[in-house]
Design a protein around this motif. Structure first.
Motif, PDB file in Angstrom:
ATOM      1  N   UNK A  97     -17.788  13.095 -12.356  1.00  0.00           N
ATOM      2  CA  UNK A  97     -18.973  12.250 -12.430  1.00  0.00           C
ATOM      3  C   UNK A  97     -19.837  12.718 -13.592  1.00  0.00           C
ATOM      4  N   UNK A  98     -20.795  11.884 -13.952  1.00  0.00           N
ATOM      5  CA  UNK A  98     -21.659  12.221 -15.076  1.00  0.00           C
ATOM      6  C   UNK A  98     -21.193  11.511 -16.346  1.00  0.00           C
ATOM      7  N   UNK A  99     -21.115  12.241 -17.441  1.00  0.00           N
ATOM      8  CA  UNK A  99     -20.764  11.666 -18.747  1.00  0.00           C
ATOM      9  C   UNK A  99     -19.244  11.514 -18.867  1.00  0.00           C
ATOM     10  N   UNK A 100     -18.711  10.620 -18.061  1.00  0.00           N
ATOM     11  CA  UNK A 100     -17.260  10.433 -17.971  1.00  0.00           C
ATOM     12  C   UNK A 100     -16.651  10.061 -19.315  1.00  0.00           C
ATOM     13  N   UNK A 101     -17.388   9.314 -20.100  1.00  0.00           N
ATOM     14  CA  UNK A 101     -16.865   8.830 -21.387  1.00  0.00           C
ATOM     15  C   UNK A 101     -16.548   9.975 -22.335  1.00  0.00           C
ATOM     16  N   UNK A 102     -17.121  11.163 -22.040  1.00  0.00           N
ATOM     17  CA  UNK A 102     -16.927  12.305 -22.939  1.00  0.00           C
ATOM     18  C   UNK A 102     -15.693  13.126 -22.596  1.00  0.00           C
ATOM     19  N   UNK A 103     -14.963  12.716 -21.540  1.00  0.00           N
ATOM     20  CA  UNK A 103     -13.796  13.489 -21.110  1.00  0.00           C
ATOM     21  C   UNK A 103     -12.549  13.063 -21.871  1.00  0.00           C
ATOM     22  N   UNK A 104     -11.801  14.054 -22.324  1.00  0.00           N
ATOM     23  CA  UNK A 104     -10.504  13.794 -22.956  1.00  0.00           C
ATOM     24  C   UNK A 104      -9.423  14.107 -21.918  1.00  0.00           C
ATOM     25  N   UNK A 105      -8.809  15.238 -21.987  1.00  0.00           N
ATOM     26  CA  UNK A 105      -7.773  15.598 -21.013  1.00  0.00           C
ATOM     27  C   UNK A 105      -8.392  16.263 -19.790  1.00  0.00           C
ATOM     28  N   UNK A 106      -7.654  16.215 -18.686  1.00  0.00           N
ATOM     29  CA  UNK A 106      -8.050  16.912 -17.461  1.00  0.00           C
ATOM     30  C   UNK A 106      -6.868  17.723 -16.971  1.00  0.00           C
ATOM     31  N   UNK A 107      -7.167  18.757 -16.225  1.00  0.00           N
ATOM     32  CA  UNK A 107      -6.069  19.594 -15.772  1.00  0.00           C
ATOM     33  C   UNK A 107      -6.434  20.479 -14.610  1.00  0.00           C
ATOM     34  N   UNK A 161      -5.469  36.660  -7.068  1.00  0.00           N
ATOM     35  CA  UNK A 161      -6.184  37.938  -7.084  1.00  0.00           C
ATOM     36  C   UNK A 161      -5.565  38.924  -8.069  1.00  0.00           C
ATOM     37  N   UNK A 162      -6.394  39.491  -8.918  1.00  0.00           N
ATOM     38  CA  UNK A 162      -5.932  40.487  -9.866  1.00  0.00           C
ATOM     39  C   UNK A 162      -5.208  39.925 -11.072  1.00  0.00           C
ATOM     40  N   UNK A 163      -5.162  38.601 -11.182  1.00  0.00           N
ATOM     41  CA  UNK A 163      -4.460  37.986 -12.305  1.00  0.00           C
ATOM     42  C   UNK A 163      -5.407  37.115 -13.116  1.00  0.00           C
ATOM     43  N   UNK A 164      -4.982  36.805 -14.330  1.00  0.00           N
ATOM     44  CA  UNK A 164      -5.776  35.936 -15.187  1.00  0.00           C
ATOM     45  C   UNK A 164      -5.603  34.473 -14.758  1.00  0.00           C
ATOM     46  N   UNK A 165      -6.609  33.687 -15.081  1.00  0.00           N
ATOM     47  CA  UNK A 165      -6.508  32.256 -14.825  1.00  0.00           C
ATOM     48  C   UNK A 165      -5.427  31.671 -15.737  1.00  0.00           C
ATOM     49  N   UNK A 166      -4.605  30.787 -15.162  1.00  0.00           N
ATOM     50  CA  UNK A 166      -3.515  30.205 -15.932  1.00  0.00           C
ATOM     51  C   UNK A 166      -3.466  28.690 -15.757  1.00  0.00           C
ATOM     52  N   UNK A 167      -2.975  28.031 -16.783  1.00  0.00           N
ATOM     53  CA  UNK A 167      -2.809  26.576 -16.716  1.00  0.00           C
ATOM     54  C   UNK A 167      -1.665  26.242 -15.762  1.00  0.00           C
ATOM     55  N   UNK A 168      -1.908  25.285 -14.885  1.00  0.00           N
ATOM     56  CA  UNK A 168      -0.865  24.768 -14.002  1.00  0.00           C
ATOM     57  C   UNK A 168      -0.297  23.477 -14.591  1.00  0.00           C
ATOM     58  N   UNK A 169      -1.183  22.539 -14.886  1.00  0.00           N
ATOM     59  CA  UNK A 169      -0.766  21.254 -15.439  1.00  0.00           C
ATOM     60  C   UNK A 169      -1.974  20.560 -16.032  1.00  0.00           C
ATOM     61  N   UNK A 170      -1.720  19.726 -17.046  1.00  0.00           N
ATOM     62  CA  UNK A 170      -2.799  18.896 -17.553  1.00  0.00           C
ATOM     63  C   UNK A 170      -2.271  17.527 -17.939  1.00  0.00           C
ATOM     64  N   UNK A 171      -3.208  16.604 -18.124  1.00  0.00           N
ATOM     65  CA  UNK A 171      -2.846  15.221 -18.405  1.00  0.00           C
ATOM     66  C   UNK A 171      -3.888  14.628 -19.347  1.00  0.00           C
ATOM     67  N   UNK A 172      -3.406  13.923 -20.369  1.00  0.00           N
ATOM     68  CA  UNK A 172      -4.317  13.330 -21.333  1.00  0.00           C
ATOM     69  C   UNK A 172      -4.832  11.981 -20.835  1.00  0.00           C
ATOM     70  N   UNK A 173      -5.780  11.435 -21.559  1.00  0.00           N
ATOM     71  CA  UNK A 173      -6.275  10.097 -21.233  1.00  0.00           C
ATOM     72  C   UNK A 173      -5.158   9.061 -21.248  1.00  0.00           C
ATOM     73  N   UNK A 191     -10.994   5.559 -11.031  1.00  0.00           N
ATOM     74  CA  UNK A 191     -11.735   6.360 -10.047  1.00  0.00           C
ATOM     75  C   UNK A 191     -12.220   7.675 -10.644  1.00  0.00           C
ATOM     76  N   UNK A 192     -11.927   7.902 -11.919  1.00  0.00           N
ATOM     77  CA  UNK A 192     -12.328   9.156 -12.582  1.00  0.00           C
ATOM     78  C   UNK A 192     -11.839  10.368 -11.790  1.00  0.00           C
ATOM     79  N   UNK A 193     -10.610  10.297 -11.327  1.00  0.00           N
ATOM     80  CA  UNK A 193     -10.060  11.327 -10.461  1.00  0.00           C
ATOM     81  C   UNK A 193      -8.692  11.772 -10.962  1.00  0.00           C
ATOM     82  N   UNK A 194      -8.451  13.068 -10.880  1.00  0.00           N
ATOM     83  CA  UNK A 194      -7.146  13.626 -11.204  1.00  0.00           C
ATOM     84  C   UNK A 194      -6.592  14.286  -9.946  1.00  0.00           C
ATOM     85  N   UNK A 195      -5.284  14.168  -9.755  1.00  0.00           N
ATOM     86  CA  UNK A 195      -4.624  14.693  -8.565  1.00  0.00           C
ATOM     87  C   UNK A 195      -3.564  15.703  -8.957  1.00  0.00           C
ATOM     88  N   UNK A 196      -3.294  16.614  -8.035  1.00  0.00           N
ATOM     89  CA  UNK A 196      -2.175  17.530  -8.200  1.00  0.00           C
ATOM     90  C   UNK A 196      -1.387  17.523  -6.893  1.00  0.00           C
TER      91      UNK A 196
END
Length: 117
Positions: free
Chosen positions: A25-35, A41-53, A75-80
């Motif tokens: 929600x908010x400035x939706x028009x400014x969003x490019x990809x989402x992921x 625990x004890x690990x770095x954040x890692x990419x799981x998946x992403x999707x472009x417009x 719906x401005x919604x991304x699913x996994x």
């Protein structure tokens, strides 16, 4: 500003499935990809998946063939969709939205996914 609200986490047995949702929600028009990212625990954040417009997807090798990312722009919604879950998938999962402004992105608050018998 963009706000991201995640839902759908929880406890599931190995081999089970869960579906995460992230509503923007908010400035939706400014969003490019989402992921989706995750941090165990004890690990770095890692990419799981992403999707472009445009619908192009990218997956971490560890989830290919098991997870499916999708996006409903109306719906401005991304699913996994997470299938065949393993204990090593246990982590806090974060929704991310990349802005069209270089170097700017947004994060959700995170949702816990626990895979355990």
């Amino acid at each position: 500003q963009v706000q991201l609200m995640e839902s759908g986490g929880g406890l599931v047995q190995p081999g089970g499935s869960l579906r995460l949702s992230c509503a923007a929600s908010g400035r939706i028009f400014s969003i490019d990809s989402m992921g989706w990212y995750r941090q165990a625990p004890g690990k770095q954040r890692e990419l799981v998946a992403d999707i472009t417009n445009g619908g192009s997807t990218n997956y971490a090798d560890s989830v290919k063939g098991r997870f499916i990312i999708s996006r409903d722009n109306a719906k401005n919604t991304v699913y996994l969709q997470m299938n065949s879950l393993k204990p090593e998938d246990t982590a806090v999962y974060y929704c991310n939205a990349d802005s069209i402004v270089p170097g700017l992105d947004y994060w959700g608050q995170g949702t816990q996914v626990t895979v355990s018998s």
